[in-house]
Write an enzyme that holds these catalytic residues in place. Structure first.
Site, PDB file in Angstrom:
ATOM      1  N   ARG A  22       0.790  -1.105   0.006  1.00 20.71           N
ATOM      2  CA  ARG A  22      -0.229  -0.144   0.176  1.00 20.71           C
ATOM      3  C   ARG A  22       0.867   1.323   0.146  1.00 20.71           C
ATOM      4  NH1 ARG A  22      -0.511   4.565   2.729  1.00 20.71           N
ATOM      5  NH2 ARG A  22      -0.126   3.507   4.707  1.00 20.71           N
ATOM      6  N   CYS A  52       3.866   9.379   0.510  1.00 16.44           N
ATOM      7  CA  CYS A  52       2.220   9.882   0.241  1.00 16.44           C
ATOM      8  C   CYS A  52       2.500  10.938  -0.905  1.00 16.44           C
ATOM      9  CB  CYS A  52       1.564  10.397   1.492  1.00 16.44           C
ATOM     10  SG  CYS A  52       0.123  11.182   1.207  1.00 16.44           S
TER      11      CYS A  52
HETATM   12  P1  HMG Z   1     -13.285  13.769  -3.106  1.00 13.65           P
HETATM   13  O1  HMG Z   1     -13.209  14.151  -4.445  1.00 13.65           O
HETATM   14  O2  HMG Z   1     -13.421  14.823  -2.095  1.00 13.65           O
HETATM   15  O3  HMG Z   1     -14.856  12.731  -2.856  1.00 13.65           O
HETATM   16  O4  HMG Z   1     -12.247  12.895  -2.664  1.00 13.65           O
HETATM   17  P2  HMG Z   1     -16.404  13.087  -3.121  1.00 13.65           P
HETATM   18  O5  HMG Z   1     -16.772  12.405  -1.840  1.00 13.65           O
HETATM   19  O6  HMG Z   1     -16.702  14.526  -3.452  1.00 13.65           O
HETATM   20  O7  HMG Z   1     -16.543  12.353  -4.346  1.00 13.65           O
HETATM   21  C1  HMG Z   1     -15.843  12.346  -5.741  1.00 13.65           C
HETATM   22  C2  HMG Z   1     -15.782  11.244  -6.706  1.00 13.65           C
HETATM   23  O8  HMG Z   1     -15.028  10.126  -5.859  1.00 13.65           O
HETATM   24  C3  HMG Z   1     -17.265  10.553  -6.649  1.00 13.65           C
HETATM   25  O9  HMG Z   1     -17.029   9.803  -8.158  1.00 13.65           O
HETATM   26  C4  HMG Z   1     -17.235   9.473  -5.660  1.00 13.65           C
HETATM   27  O10 HMG Z   1     -18.160   8.320  -5.840  1.00 13.65           O
HETATM   28  C5  HMG Z   1     -15.698   9.154  -5.699  1.00 13.65           C
HETATM   29  P3  HMG Z   1     -17.902  10.620  -9.261  1.00 13.65           P
HETATM   30  O11 HMG Z   1     -19.388  10.862  -8.799  1.00 13.65           O
HETATM   31  O12 HMG Z   1     -17.284  11.961  -9.510  1.00 13.65           O
HETATM   32  O13 HMG Z   1     -17.659   9.579 -10.290  1.00 13.65           O
HETATM   33  N1  HMG Z   1     -15.195   8.387  -4.242  1.00 13.65           N
HETATM   34  C6  HMG Z   1     -14.436   7.254  -4.362  1.00 13.65           C
HETATM   35  N2  HMG Z   1     -14.239   6.565  -5.281  1.00 13.65           N
HETATM   36  C7  HMG Z   1     -13.581   5.207  -4.775  1.00 13.65           C
HETATM   37  N3  HMG Z   1     -13.407   4.870  -3.384  1.00 13.65           N
HETATM   38  C8  HMG Z   1     -13.726   5.806  -2.402  1.00 13.65           C
HETATM   39  C9  HMG Z   1     -14.323   6.751  -2.967  1.00 13.65           C
HETATM   40  N4  HMG Z   1     -14.640   8.193  -2.397  1.00 13.65           N
HETATM   41  C10 HMG Z   1     -15.346   9.028  -3.248  1.00 13.65           C
HETATM   42  N5  HMG Z   1     -13.334   5.690  -1.325  1.00 13.65           N
HETATM   43  C11 HMG Z   1     -11.300  11.120  -1.140  1.00 13.65           C
HETATM   44  C12 HMG Z   1     -12.101  12.423  -1.254  1.00 13.65           C
HETATM   45  C13 HMG Z   1     -10.876  10.652   0.304  1.00 13.65           C
HETATM   46  C14 HMG Z   1     -12.255   9.896  -1.808  1.00 13.65           C
HETATM   47  C15 HMG Z   1     -10.122  11.364  -2.109  1.00 13.65           C
HETATM   48  O14 HMG Z   1      -9.216  12.380  -1.734  1.00 13.65           O
HETATM   49  C16 HMG Z   1      -8.969  10.245  -1.853  1.00 13.65           C
HETATM   50  O15 HMG Z   1      -9.321   9.054  -2.484  1.00 13.65           O
HETATM   51  N6  HMG Z   1      -7.994  10.212  -1.247  1.00 13.65           N
HETATM   52  C17 HMG Z   1      -6.940   9.222  -0.933  1.00 13.65           C
HETATM   53  C18 HMG Z   1      -5.768  10.000  -0.525  1.00 13.65           C
HETATM   54  C19 HMG Z   1      -4.614   8.742  -0.087  1.00 13.65           C
HETATM   55  O16 HMG Z   1      -4.800   7.548  -0.648  1.00 13.65           O
HETATM   56  N7  HMG Z   1      -3.607   9.230   0.417  1.00 13.65           N
HETATM   57  C20 HMG Z   1      -2.313   8.213   0.753  1.00 13.65           C
HETATM   58  C21 HMG Z   1      -2.632   7.496   1.815  1.00 13.65           C
HETATM   59  S1  HMG Z   1      -2.561   8.197   3.448  1.00 13.65           S
HETATM   60  C22 HMG Z   1      -0.757   7.969   3.739  1.00 13.65           C
HETATM   61  O17 HMG Z   1      -0.181   7.628   2.940  1.00 13.65           O
HETATM   62  C23 HMG Z   1      -0.344   8.216   5.097  1.00 13.65           C
HETATM   63  C24 HMG Z   1       0.011   7.064   5.815  1.00 13.65           C
HETATM   64  O18 HMG Z   1       1.042   6.086   5.244  1.00 13.65           O
HETATM   65  C25 HMG Z   1       0.526   7.391   7.293  1.00 13.65           C
HETATM   66  C26 HMG Z   1       1.744   8.277   7.174  1.00 13.65           C
HETATM   67  O19 HMG Z   1       2.824   7.982   6.715  1.00 13.65           O
HETATM   68  O20 HMG Z   1       1.656   9.477   7.766  1.00 13.65           O
HETATM   69  C27 HMG Z   1      -1.251   6.334   6.349  1.00 13.65           C
HETATM   70 MG    MG Z   2       3.214   6.627   5.341  1.00 18.19          MG
END
Ligand code: HMG
Ligand code: MG
Length: 299
Positions: A10, A237
């Site tokens: 991931r 990220c």
């Molecule tokens: P958004 O655009 O604000 O979402 O994104 P929305 O609710 O307005 O929806 C927009 C569109 O996205 C819609 O589709 C939804 O259906 C779809 P449309 O109608 O336009 O066709 N949608 C989704 N599709 C699939 N799966 C979903 C989902 N939710 C909405 N779950 C959202 C908000 C959170 C979805 C977006 O910003 C996102 O996916 N972000 C992911 C960011 C991410 O994965 N970052 C990396 C992980 S965190 C990390 O790495 C840190 C960590 O390792 C710890 C550390 O190191 O500190 C954990």
């Molecule tokens: Mg991380």
């Protein structure tokens, strides 16, 4: 025994531009299982345009759950109810929810403030509890934010408390951009363990500035027993400016075994898993252990 949560499939892959096939990711996970990893974060159910590498989450999790042992935990990252529902429809038994100490970072990462992220997490936590799905929580930017700078320890405590209040079984405290230094790590863990059970805290270090193994050593001294790590040191990220790889699982294993601490991981088999995925990505490793091992074969 020290517990390693392998986040390579991931966190390790989410920032890689070369999009891998599902079969390649599956093989990587299979090799990680063979190396003895018992908790492997498989993928994330997020918006595909936000993290293109995770677009095959459904196919990948389906393969993993069909073919790999039930005794291994295969948590998946979930940002909201939509992600949870997809995960649940596949029978996912453990999820990870995530927030941060910084509104600027959470806005960039998940298009929500911290408070808004908690509205989403509380919805997810409620249904997960009903469904008997285990929930792990992440606090990102716990040691520094790429946009807001230094982080007040009180904020780390309050975000951690909000996660525990929602029923997460463990909070992983994230150094998202690899800026943590040993004295800060010690102070943070001391503050956290005065409020929460130490056994429910994990550390998640990115190794951007080379201090992750030292920070792990300090964490061990402060009685932390769970660490997140990524095979080969991949990771980062895409929404955290300047974030690079997680601490390499190999570097963590080498450090732990030097301290006489068991992980249940076969470091040579783990190195083969990393060699496999690095070759698919056409990447060199940032792990010092792994570089030496690849060059000399010496453990
Ligand atoms: P958004 O655009 O604000 O979402 O994104 P929305 O609710 O307005 O929806 C927009 C569109 O996205 C819609 O589709 C939804 O259906 C779809 P449309 O109608 O336009 O066709 N949608 C989704 N599709 C699939 N799966 C979903 C989902 N939710 C909405 N779950 C959202 C908000 C959170 C979805 C977006 O910003 C996102 O996916 N972000 C992911 C960011 C991410 O994965 N970052 C990396 C992980 S965190 C990390 O790495 C840190 C960590 O390792 C710890 C550390 O190191 O500190 C954990
Ligand atoms: Mg991380």
């Amino acid at each position: 025994m020290i517990r390693i949560v392998e986040v390579g499939p991931r966190d390790g892959l989410q920032n890689e531009k070369t999009i891998l096939g599902t079969e390649e990711k599956f093989r990587f996970i299979e090799l990680l299982v063979g190396a003895g990893l018992r908790s492997i974060e498989v993928t994330s159910f997020v918006k595909a345009p936000a993290i293109p590498q995770m677009a095959d989450a459904v196919e990948l999790y389906t393969q993993v759950s069909r073919a790999l042992p039930e005794t291994v935990a295969f948590p998946c990252l979930v940002p909201n109810l939509k992600g949870y529902e997809t995960a649940r429809s596949l029978g996912v038994r453990e999820i990870a929810v995530f927030t941060a100490t910084s509104d600027t970072f959470t806005k960039k990462n998940i298009n929500a403030t911290i408070d808004e992220s908690f509205l989403r997490i509380s919805e997810v936590a409620e249904v997960a509890k009903r469904d008997g799905v285990r929930v792990r929580g992440y606090v990102s930017t716990a040691f520094g934010c790429p946009y807001e700078g230094a982080v007040d320890l009180k904020k780390v405590i309050s975000v951690t408390k909000r996660l525990f209040d929602l029923g997460v079984y463990e909070v992983s405290v994230g150094d998202t951009i690899g800026v943590a230094v040993p004295a800060q790590v010690r102070a943070t863990i001391r503050a956290l363990k005065s409020e929460f059970p130490i056994g429910q805290l994990a550390m998640h270090f990115h190794d951007t500035r080379g201090l992750a193994p030292t920070n792990i050593y300090v964490s061990l001294e402060e009685e932390i027993t769970t660490f997140d790590a990524s095979a080969g040191g991949l990771g980062g990220c895409p929404y955290a400016k300047g974030a690079t790889g997680n601490v390499a699982t190999e570097d963590v294993c080498y450090l732990l075994s030097s301290q006489g601490l068991e992980t249940g991981i076969d470091i040579k088999k783990l190195a083969e898993a990393s060699r496999f995925i690095l070759s698919k990505l056409h990447r060199q490793t940032d792990s010092k252990f792994l570089r030496a091992f690849f060059n000399t074969g010496i453990v």
